[in-house]
Design a protein around this motif. Structure first.
Motif, mmCIF file in Angstrom:
data_model
loop_
_atom_site.group_PDB
_atom_site.id
_atom_site.type_symbol
_atom_site.label_atom_id
_atom_site.label_comp_id
_atom_site.label_asym_id
_atom_site.label_seq_id
_atom_site.Cartn_x
_atom_site.Cartn_y
_atom_site.Cartn_z
ATOM 1 N N GLU A 160 0.839 -1.203 0.000
ATOM 2 C CA GLU A 160 0.000 0.000 0.000
ATOM 3 C C GLU A 160 0.872 1.249 0.000
ATOM 4 O O GLU A 160 1.870 1.321 0.714
ATOM 5 N N TRP A 161 0.451 2.237 -0.788
ATOM 6 C CA TRP A 161 1.191 3.496 -0.879
ATOM 7 C C TRP A 161 0.778 4.409 0.270
ATOM 8 O O TRP A 161 -0.409 4.585 0.540
ATOM 9 N N HIS A 162 1.762 4.981 0.930
ATOM 10 C CA HIS A 162 1.561 5.961 2.000
ATOM 11 C C HIS A 162 2.211 7.262 1.534
ATOM 12 O O HIS A 162 3.386 7.282 1.173
ATOM 13 N N TYR A 163 1.441 8.341 1.571
ATOM 14 C CA TYR A 163 1.891 9.624 1.015
ATOM 15 C C TYR A 163 2.394 10.527 2.133
ATOM 16 O O TYR A 163 1.642 10.899 3.028
ATOM 17 N N GLU A 164 3.668 10.868 2.064
ATOM 18 C CA GLU A 164 4.259 11.794 3.023
ATOM 19 C C GLU A 164 3.985 13.235 2.600
ATOM 20 O O GLU A 164 3.724 14.084 3.427
ATOM 21 N N THR A 165 4.088 13.500 1.307
ATOM 22 C CA THR A 165 3.851 14.838 0.777
ATOM 23 C C THR A 165 2.999 14.719 -0.472
ATOM 24 O O THR A 165 3.275 13.906 -1.341
ATOM 25 N N LEU A 166 1.960 15.522 -0.515
ATOM 26 C CA LEU A 166 1.112 15.638 -1.697
ATOM 27 C C LEU A 166 0.650 17.087 -1.718
ATOM 28 O O LEU A 166 -0.282 17.460 -1.013
ATOM 29 N N ALA A 167 1.365 17.911 -2.477
ATOM 30 C CA ALA A 167 1.110 19.353 -2.447
ATOM 31 C C ALA A 167 1.340 19.965 -3.821
ATOM 32 O O ALA A 167 2.110 19.449 -4.628
ATOM 33 N N VAL A 168 0.646 21.081 -4.055
ATOM 34 C CA VAL A 168 0.784 21.821 -5.304
ATOM 35 C C VAL A 168 1.409 23.172 -4.988
ATOM 36 O O VAL A 168 0.919 23.901 -4.119
ATOM 37 N N ASN A 169 2.498 23.485 -5.683
ATOM 38 C CA ASN A 169 3.082 24.819 -5.619
ATOM 39 C C ASN A 169 2.619 25.571 -6.850
ATOM 40 O O ASN A 169 2.945 25.201 -7.984
ATOM 41 N N VAL A 170 1.842 26.621 -6.636
ATOM 42 C CA VAL A 170 1.366 27.458 -7.727
ATOM 43 C C VAL A 170 2.489 28.408 -8.117
ATOM 44 O O VAL A 170 3.298 28.813 -7.275
ATOM 45 N N ASP A 171 2.554 28.772 -9.383
ATOM 46 C CA ASP A 171 3.647 29.622 -9.858
ATOM 47 C C ASP A 171 3.702 30.982 -9.165
ATOM 48 O O ASP A 171 4.736 31.626 -9.145
ATOM 49 N N ASP A 172 2.598 31.445 -8.568
ATOM 50 C CA ASP A 172 2.622 32.730 -7.876
ATOM 51 C C ASP A 172 3.169 32.617 -6.449
ATOM 52 O O ASP A 172 3.211 33.590 -5.715
ATOM 53 N N GLY A 173 3.596 31.405 -6.030
ATOM 54 C CA GLY A 173 4.206 31.225 -4.720
ATOM 55 C C GLY A 173 3.317 30.542 -3.702
ATOM 56 O O GLY A 173 3.785 30.145 -2.640
ATOM 57 N N GLU A 174 2.052 30.382 -3.990
ATOM 58 C CA GLU A 174 1.125 29.734 -3.064
ATOM 59 C C GLU A 174 1.395 28.227 -3.022
ATOM 60 O O GLU A 174 1.733 27.610 -4.026
ATOM 61 N N ARG A 175 1.237 27.634 -1.842
ATOM 62 C CA ARG A 175 1.392 26.183 -1.681
ATOM 63 C C ARG A 175 0.082 25.621 -1.140
ATOM 64 O O ARG A 175 -0.406 26.076 -0.107
ATOM 65 N N ILE A 176 -0.446 24.616 -1.818
ATOM 66 C CA ILE A 176 -1.700 23.984 -1.420
ATOM 67 C C ILE A 176 -1.394 22.537 -1.051
ATOM 68 O O ILE A 176 -0.989 21.742 -1.907
ATOM 69 N N VAL A 177 -1.581 22.194 0.226
ATOM 70 C CA VAL A 177 -1.331 20.835 0.695
ATOM 71 C C VAL A 177 -2.605 20.026 0.462
ATOM 72 O O VAL A 177 -3.680 20.379 0.931
ATOM 73 N N LEU A 178 -2.457 18.928 -0.273
ATOM 74 C CA LEU A 178 -3.608 18.092 -0.602
ATOM 75 C C LEU A 178 -3.833 16.994 0.421
ATOM 76 O O LEU A 178 -4.959 16.650 0.727
ATOM 77 N N GLU A 179 -2.764 16.422 0.913
ATOM 78 C CA GLU A 179 -2.911 15.276 1.788
ATOM 79 C C GLU A 179 -1.625 15.066 2.557
ATOM 80 O O GLU A 179 -0.553 15.209 2.013
ATOM 81 N N ALA A 180 -1.779 14.710 3.820
ATOM 82 C CA ALA A 180 -0.629 14.299 4.615
ATOM 83 C C ALA A 180 -0.991 12.952 5.191
ATOM 84 O O ALA A 180 -1.790 12.860 6.111
ATOM 85 N N ASP A 181 -0.463 11.883 4.644
ATOM 86 C CA ASP A 181 -0.838 10.538 5.033
ATOM 87 C C ASP A 181 0.405 9.800 5.503
ATOM 88 O O ASP A 181 1.115 9.218 4.707
#
Length: 150
Positions: A122-143
């Motif tokens: 089973e896959w366990h996700y340590e980091t799942l996040a999007v860095n937008v080009d304007d500098g914003e970071r959106i964390v999707l999941e911390a598993d």
């Protein structure tokens, strides 16, 4: 005795290579270069195809495309870019993935980062996040504890 010397032997006819090397060498060079480029393109297609068909890639893309904050930041449609960076190692029930997936949105672009480990199949996700080009970071999941939900 004759006043004329004996006839000269006929000059040897030049071989095929002597007559055609001026066009043959550039054609061979182009064929070799085209073959090399086709090999590299095929290798890259194979590698990126393997990455894009992996579970961490598909899971991360599905999460990013369904997340309201990512859709609001990037705009629709959200499409993956072609040049995925990172590494993916999977062997039976264990593995690891570290991917940076370029995202092309309707408004702006970003990068989806995935750090995952496969334990007991089973896959366990340590980091799942999007860095937008304007500098914003959106964390999707911390598993860190449970298995990933598809």
């Amino acid at each position: 005795m004759s006043a004329f010397p004996p006839p000269m032997p006929a000059a040897a006819k030049a071989g095929w290579w002597s007559r055609n090397w001026k066009w043959c060498v550039p054609v061979l060079a182009v064929v070799v270069l085209a073959s090399f480029l086709a090999f590299i393109a095929g290798l890259m297609t194979l590698i990126f195809g393997a990455m894009k068909s992996s579970e961490p890639y598909r899971h991360a893309m599905a999460r990013a495309q369904a997340d309201a904050a990512v859709v609001a930041a990037l705009g629709t449609p959200i499409k993956p870019g072609w040049f995925v960076q990172g590494s993916l190692n999977s062997s039976g029930p264990s593995g690891e993935a570290e991917l940076a997936i370029p995202l092309d949105g309707g408004k702006t672009d970003g990068t989806l980062f995935v750090v995952a480990e496969k334990r007991a199949g089973e896959w366990h996700y340590e980091t799942l996040a999007v860095n937008v080009d304007d500098g914003e970071r959106i964390v999707l999941e911390a598993d860190n504890d449970g298995p990933a939900s598809p």
